[in-house]
Motif scaffolding. Structure first.
Motif, mmCIF file in Angstrom:
data_model
loop_
_atom_site.group_PDB
_atom_site.id
_atom_site.type_symbol
_atom_site.label_atom_id
_atom_site.label_comp_id
_atom_site.label_asym_id
_atom_site.label_seq_id
_atom_site.Cartn_x
_atom_site.Cartn_y
_atom_site.Cartn_z
ATOM 1 N N VAL A 177 -1.658 0.133 -6.848
ATOM 2 C CA VAL A 177 -0.782 -0.298 -5.754
ATOM 3 C C VAL A 177 -0.898 0.662 -4.573
ATOM 4 C CG1 VAL A 177 1.626 -0.617 -5.072
ATOM 5 C CG2 VAL A 177 0.824 -1.504 -7.257
ATOM 6 N N PHE A 178 -0.945 1.957 -4.871
ATOM 7 C CA PHE A 178 -1.039 2.927 -3.780
ATOM 8 C C PHE A 178 -2.382 2.807 -3.068
ATOM 9 C CE2 PHE A 178 -1.794 7.078 -1.865
ATOM 10 C CZ PHE A 178 -0.594 7.276 -1.193
ATOM 11 N N ALA A 179 -3.439 2.508 -3.806
ATOM 12 C CA ALA A 179 -4.753 2.330 -3.176
ATOM 13 C C ALA A 179 -4.730 1.155 -2.200
ATOM 14 C CB ALA A 179 -5.824 2.119 -4.243
ATOM 15 N N LEU A 180 -4.064 0.060 -2.579
ATOM 16 C CA LEU A 180 -3.943 -1.085 -1.675
ATOM 17 C C LEU A 180 -3.094 -0.727 -0.455
ATOM 18 C CD1 LEU A 180 -3.344 -3.922 -4.314
ATOM 19 C CD2 LEU A 180 -5.455 -3.401 -3.087
ATOM 20 N N PHE A 181 -2.002 0.003 -0.690
ATOM 21 C CA PHE A 181 -1.150 0.447 0.413
ATOM 22 C C PHE A 181 -1.922 1.370 1.358
ATOM 23 C CE2 PHE A 181 1.598 3.926 1.955
ATOM 24 C CZ PHE A 181 2.431 3.206 2.791
ATOM 25 N N GLU A 182 -2.730 2.242 0.784
ATOM 26 C CA GLU A 182 -3.519 3.171 1.597
ATOM 27 C C GLU A 182 -4.526 2.430 2.463
ATOM 28 O OE1 GLU A 182 -6.290 7.180 0.905
ATOM 29 O OE2 GLU A 182 -5.890 5.800 -0.745
ATOM 30 N N ARG A 183 -5.182 1.427 1.888
ATOM 31 C CA ARG A 183 -6.161 0.651 2.660
ATOM 32 C C ARG A 183 -5.501 -0.078 3.827
ATOM 33 N NH1 ARG A 183 -11.453 1.802 1.666
ATOM 34 N NH2 ARG A 183 -11.892 -0.195 2.663
ATOM 35 N N ARG A 184 -4.278 -0.539 3.612
ATOM 36 C CA ARG A 184 -3.581 -1.258 4.679
ATOM 37 C C ARG A 184 -3.044 -0.289 5.736
ATOM 38 N NH1 ARG A 184 -1.535 -6.277 5.313
ATOM 39 N NH2 ARG A 184 -2.255 -6.830 3.230
ATOM 40 N N LEU A 185 -2.438 0.818 5.286
ATOM 41 C CA LEU A 185 -1.857 1.778 6.215
ATOM 42 C C LEU A 185 -2.918 2.440 7.076
ATOM 43 C CD1 LEU A 185 0.660 3.417 7.162
ATOM 44 C CD2 LEU A 185 0.134 5.051 5.349
ATOM 45 N N LEU A 186 -4.068 2.749 6.470
ATOM 46 C CA LEU A 186 -5.131 3.468 7.172
ATOM 47 C C LEU A 186 -6.334 2.551 7.441
ATOM 48 C CD1 LEU A 186 -5.089 6.841 5.181
ATOM 49 C CD2 LEU A 186 -3.951 6.311 7.341
ATOM 50 N N SER A 187 -6.045 1.284 7.716
ATOM 51 C CA SER A 187 -7.141 0.339 7.974
ATOM 52 C C SER A 187 -7.996 0.788 9.148
ATOM 53 C CB SER A 187 -6.579 -1.063 8.216
ATOM 54 O OG SER A 187 -5.664 -1.049 9.314
ATOM 55 N N MET B 13 -2.432 11.761 9.369
ATOM 56 C CA MET B 13 -2.045 10.766 8.386
ATOM 57 C C MET B 13 -3.053 10.575 7.248
ATOM 58 S SD MET B 13 0.438 8.927 7.450
ATOM 59 C CE MET B 13 1.475 8.869 8.909
ATOM 60 N N PRO B 14 -4.372 10.519 7.509
ATOM 61 C CA PRO B 14 -5.308 10.389 6.377
ATOM 62 C C PRO B 14 -5.170 11.513 5.358
ATOM 63 C CG PRO B 14 -6.428 9.904 8.437
ATOM 64 C CD PRO B 14 -5.079 10.429 8.801
ATOM 65 N N GLN B 15 -4.990 12.745 5.827
ATOM 66 C CA GLN B 15 -4.817 13.861 4.910
ATOM 67 C C GLN B 15 -3.469 13.791 4.197
ATOM 68 O OE1 GLN B 15 -7.743 15.281 4.150
ATOM 69 N NE2 GLN B 15 -7.078 17.364 4.609
ATOM 70 N N ILE B 16 -2.439 13.352 4.901
ATOM 71 C CA ILE B 16 -1.115 13.225 4.287
ATOM 72 C C ILE B 16 -1.158 12.217 3.141
ATOM 73 C CG2 ILE B 16 1.261 12.473 4.677
ATOM 74 C CD1 ILE B 16 0.996 13.517 7.541
ATOM 75 N N VAL B 17 -1.774 11.074 3.396
ATOM 76 C CA VAL B 17 -1.870 10.040 2.367
ATOM 77 C C VAL B 17 -2.690 10.545 1.181
ATOM 78 C CG1 VAL B 17 -2.730 7.724 1.871
ATOM 79 C CG2 VAL B 17 -1.557 8.175 4.024
ATOM 80 N N ALA B 18 -3.745 11.306 1.459
ATOM 81 C CA ALA B 18 -4.535 11.894 0.376
ATOM 82 C C ALA B 18 -3.677 12.841 -0.452
ATOM 83 C CB ALA B 18 -5.739 12.632 0.952
#
Length: 250
Positions: A232-242, A169-174
């Protein structure tokens, strides 16, 4: 709040400097920022710019969604299958190296006018970084985790859903983060060809009729949309990959 101010202080400063520096401009192609803003407010008020923006965002969202589904599914399969990866690797790197904007006229010529070719163009441009990052993320899942899954006989679909997908998931989000600005560029370029809607058409139509403030306004709106989507995506990323960021901070 502090992070938001940190992200916004430089754009606000640049706007203030631009506003006063261009106030007395007599250059036809570099109008005062005040005229640009006035043209944007007018076209938002009459619905012209709002309709163009919503059309472009719909094409971008659908294209990116298709790219995420296709890229993640195929990336997981290719990342888990060494022989398939060996066969497809040259083709994947070939297509990702082709300038995506250069293929837009071909895609529109093949699929015709309308929203569908624009969506396909965005999807084709965005799928490669997502797929490649998914493959790398899949390959990065720890060997010990894979072995434990095999020992306990976890079903294949459950293995992909609960072991490989979270690990990758971290690589996918990247990959999605990289694909987002690419999608915005292709979104605008695709609307320059055989189109009568969208921000790309708005910019092209304004420039062809020598409406310079409107041309600047459309281009600035694309930049503002891109910047906002990244935030917005940066905030979503921080929440998804907390969980990921917490573990990395230790």
């Amino acid at each position: 709040m502090t992070n938001t101010l940190w992200w916004l202080w430089l754009p606000v400063l640049l706007i203030i400097v631009w506003w006063f520096a261009s106030a007395n401009s007599t250059n036809l192609f570099v109008p005062p920022l005040q005229k640009i803003v006035q043209s944007m407010i007018r076209d938002f008020g009459n619905g012209l710019l709002l309709t163009a923006m919503m059309t472009s965002l719909a094409n971008l969202a659908l294209g990116l969604l298709i790219a995420i589904v296709v890229g993640v599914v195929h990336g997981l399969i290719i990342g888990e299958t060494a022989r398939l990866r060996l066969i497809l690797d040259p083709f994947i790197h070939f297509f990702r190296s082709v300038p995506q904007s250069a293929l837009v006229p071909l895609i529109i010529g093949a699929f015709g006018i309308g929203a569908e070719p624009k969506i396909y163009a965005v999807a084709f441009a965005c799928v490669w970084p997502i797929m490649l990052n998914t493959i790398d993320g899949t390959r990065g899942v720890e060997v010990g985790v894979r072995q434990v899954s095999r020992v306990f006989g976890i079903p294949r679909m459950l293995y992909f859903r609960r072991v490989v997908l979270p690990g990758a998931m971290p690589q996918i989000v990247a990959g999605v983060r990289v694909a987002l600005p690419i999608g915005i560029v292709v979104m605008v370029v695709s609307e320059l060809f055989a189109s009568n809607m969208g921000l790309g058409f708005y910019i092209l139509n304004s420039s062809s009729t020598f409406k310079i403030p409107e041309t600047w306004g459309g281009a600035l709106l694309v930049g503002v949309i891109g910047y906002f989507l990244v935030l917005v995506f940066a905030l979503f990323e921080r929440r998804l990959l907390s969980w990921y960021f917490k573990s990395a901070a230790r």
